[in-house]
Design an enzyme around this catalytic site. Structure first.
Site, PDB file in Angstrom:
ATOM      1  N   ASP A 101     -11.401  -0.315   6.244  1.00 62.59           N
ATOM      2  CA  ASP A 101     -10.581  -1.512   5.983  1.00 62.59           C
ATOM      3  C   ASP A 101     -11.381  -2.772   6.330  1.00 62.59           C
ATOM      4  OD1 ASP A 101      -8.471   0.171   5.367  1.00 62.59           O
ATOM      5  OD2 ASP A 101      -7.239  -0.382   7.112  1.00 62.59           O
ATOM      6  N   LYS A 157      -3.737  -1.918  14.312  1.00 60.10           N
ATOM      7  CA  LYS A 157      -2.855  -0.967  14.991  1.00 60.10           C
ATOM      8  C   LYS A 157      -3.218  -0.833  16.469  1.00 60.10           C
ATOM      9  CE  LYS A 157      -2.961   2.060  11.518  1.00 60.10           C
ATOM     10  NZ  LYS A 157      -3.018   1.307  10.275  1.00 60.10           N
ATOM     11  N   VAL A 213      -5.336   0.320   3.198  1.00 63.86           N
ATOM     12  CA  VAL A 213      -5.543  -1.122   3.077  1.00 63.86           C
ATOM     13  C   VAL A 213      -6.774  -1.398   2.214  1.00 63.86           C
ATOM     14  CG1 VAL A 213      -6.219  -3.195   4.375  1.00 63.86           C
ATOM     15  CG2 VAL A 213      -4.351  -1.740   5.211  1.00 63.86           C
ATOM     16  N   SER A 251     -12.779   1.808  10.803  1.00 66.77           N
ATOM     17  CA  SER A 251     -12.098   1.882   9.513  1.00 66.77           C
ATOM     18  C   SER A 251     -12.846   1.093   8.445  1.00 66.77           C
ATOM     19  CB  SER A 251     -10.677   1.339   9.641  1.00 66.77           C
ATOM     20  OG  SER A 251     -10.043   1.330   8.375  1.00 66.77           O
ATOM     21  N   LYS A 280      -5.473  10.799   1.041  1.00 69.92           N
ATOM     22  CA  LYS A 280      -5.542   9.482   1.676  1.00 69.92           C
ATOM     23  C   LYS A 280      -6.847   8.835   1.211  1.00 69.92           C
ATOM     24  CE  LYS A 280      -6.097   7.258   6.184  1.00 69.92           C
ATOM     25  NZ  LYS A 280      -6.090   7.432   7.645  1.00 69.92           N
ATOM     26  N   GLU A 285       0.825  -1.213   0.000  1.00 69.35           N
ATOM     27  CA  GLU A 285       0.000   0.000   0.000  1.00 69.35           C
ATOM     28  C   GLU A 285       0.861   1.266   0.000  1.00 69.35           C
ATOM     29  OE1 GLU A 285      -1.180   1.816   3.397  1.00 69.35           O
ATOM     30  OE2 GLU A 285      -0.885   0.138   4.759  1.00 69.35           O
TER      31      GLU A 285
END
Ligand code: PSU
Ligand code: MN
Length: 299
Positions: free
Chosen positions: A140, A157, A106, A138, A86, A25
């Site tokens: 993701d 994370k 991601v 997220s 982003k 990424e």
């Protein structure tokens, strides 16, 4: 792929030949790591993938074109240009319509790499359910639930609510595989106190899981969770303490939305005197190595 997106010639050739390819990424480069270290890390990750016998495919959007397999000059642009967006999957139309540069998270990396035919992707830590009352979750997780790939990470994370993230992954239908561990790693730290769903001891075992997953037509990702290398991992207790302080700072400064994750990563790096940054870089490189081994086992 459609005419809006581009796959680099070397990545396309490797995919055509059924060879090993690992997606990487670009948000971690543009927004997750400090300059100028970010560029060195971007190049090092590609080198790790090559050393493992696979072709790296760093993903990003350059002047509106989503690219699977950025050239070195394009990686430099991701790591050094000002105003790089982003991008999660929902955002991809914005740079595409306006001719802008954007780094893929991601989620967006999975979306683009899967459509190009890439099956393995290495990152640092996935996004997940944030702590606190903001209900910041997220995207993701959404993409992991619908896009079939092997995603290699060091867990979610540490700045996140890890038990809630683990539950959300289960709800999304994401199988959590531990790389030579029964415990879900916590990004900077090797331990989280949470279990993975299944353990794998080798790239061949991961490849067997993936082949069964694919043959069943299962929709989501297999999340291969690799503990950060022992020599750079931080003690779980210390991580917790610094993150609490960073979260307090984010709250006081009113940090919101997509700024939250980069802000917290920076704050933790400052308060650990850069040791969290070394852990981040070490786990990124390690994940790239493991991903290359998995991609080679699948090729
Ligand atoms: N892994 C890292 N550093 C990062 C990220 C991952 O070691 O900066 C990025 C990934 O791109 C991931 C994103 O998708 O952080 C999550 O952002 P958010 O929490 O805003 O969804
Ligand atoms: Mn968010």
């Amino acid at each position: 792929m459609n005419e809006l997106t581009r796959t680099s010639p070397d990545v396309a050739a490797a995919l055509q030949a059924g060879g090993a390819v690992v997606a990487l990424e670009s948000t971690v480069l543009a927004h997750g790591l400090p300059r100028p270290r970010n560029l060195a890390v971007g190049r090092a990750l590609e080198a790790e993938v090559r050393a493992g016998g696979a072709v790296p495919a760093t993903v990003g959007v350059i002047a509106g074109v989503p690219i699977v397999g950025l050239s070195d000059a394009e990686v430099v642009r991701m790591a050094t240009a000002e105003g790089v967006l982003k991008l999660s999957t929902r955002d991809l139309a914005v740079p595409a319509a306006r001719g802008l540069d954007g780094a893929t998270t991601v989620a967006a990396t999975m979306f683009l790499a899967h459509r190009a035919g890439v099956r393995v992707f290495a990152t640092g830590g996935i996004g997940g359910v944030h702590r606190g009352g903001a209900r910041d979750v997220s995207a993701d997780l959404t993409e992991l639930g619908r896009t079939p790939m092997v995603v290699v990470c060091a867990g979610a994370k540490s700045v996140l609510d890890l038990p809630a993230t683990r539950e959300a992954l289960e709800t999304a239908g994401v199988l959590i595989v531990g790389w030579r561990t029964d415990e879900l790693p916590a990004f900077y730290a090797r331990e989280s106190g949470l279990k993975v769903d299944v353990r794998a001891g080798s790239a061949a075992e991961v490849a067997a899981l993936w082949k069964a997953h694919e043959a069943l037509g299962a929709p989501g990702a297999i999340l291969l969770c690799v503990p950060p290398p022992t020599e750079h991992a931080l003690p779980a207790g210390e991580v917790e303490e610094t993150i609490r302080a960073a979260l307090g700072l984010a709250e006081r400064e009113g940090v919101r939305g997509k700024e939250v994750t980069p802000f917290l990563l920076r704050a933790v790096a400052e308060s650990t005197g850069g040791r969290s940054l070394e852990a981040n870089v070490a786990l990124l490189r390690n994940n790239a190595r493991v991903a290359a081994a998995v991609a080679a086992a699948l090729a």
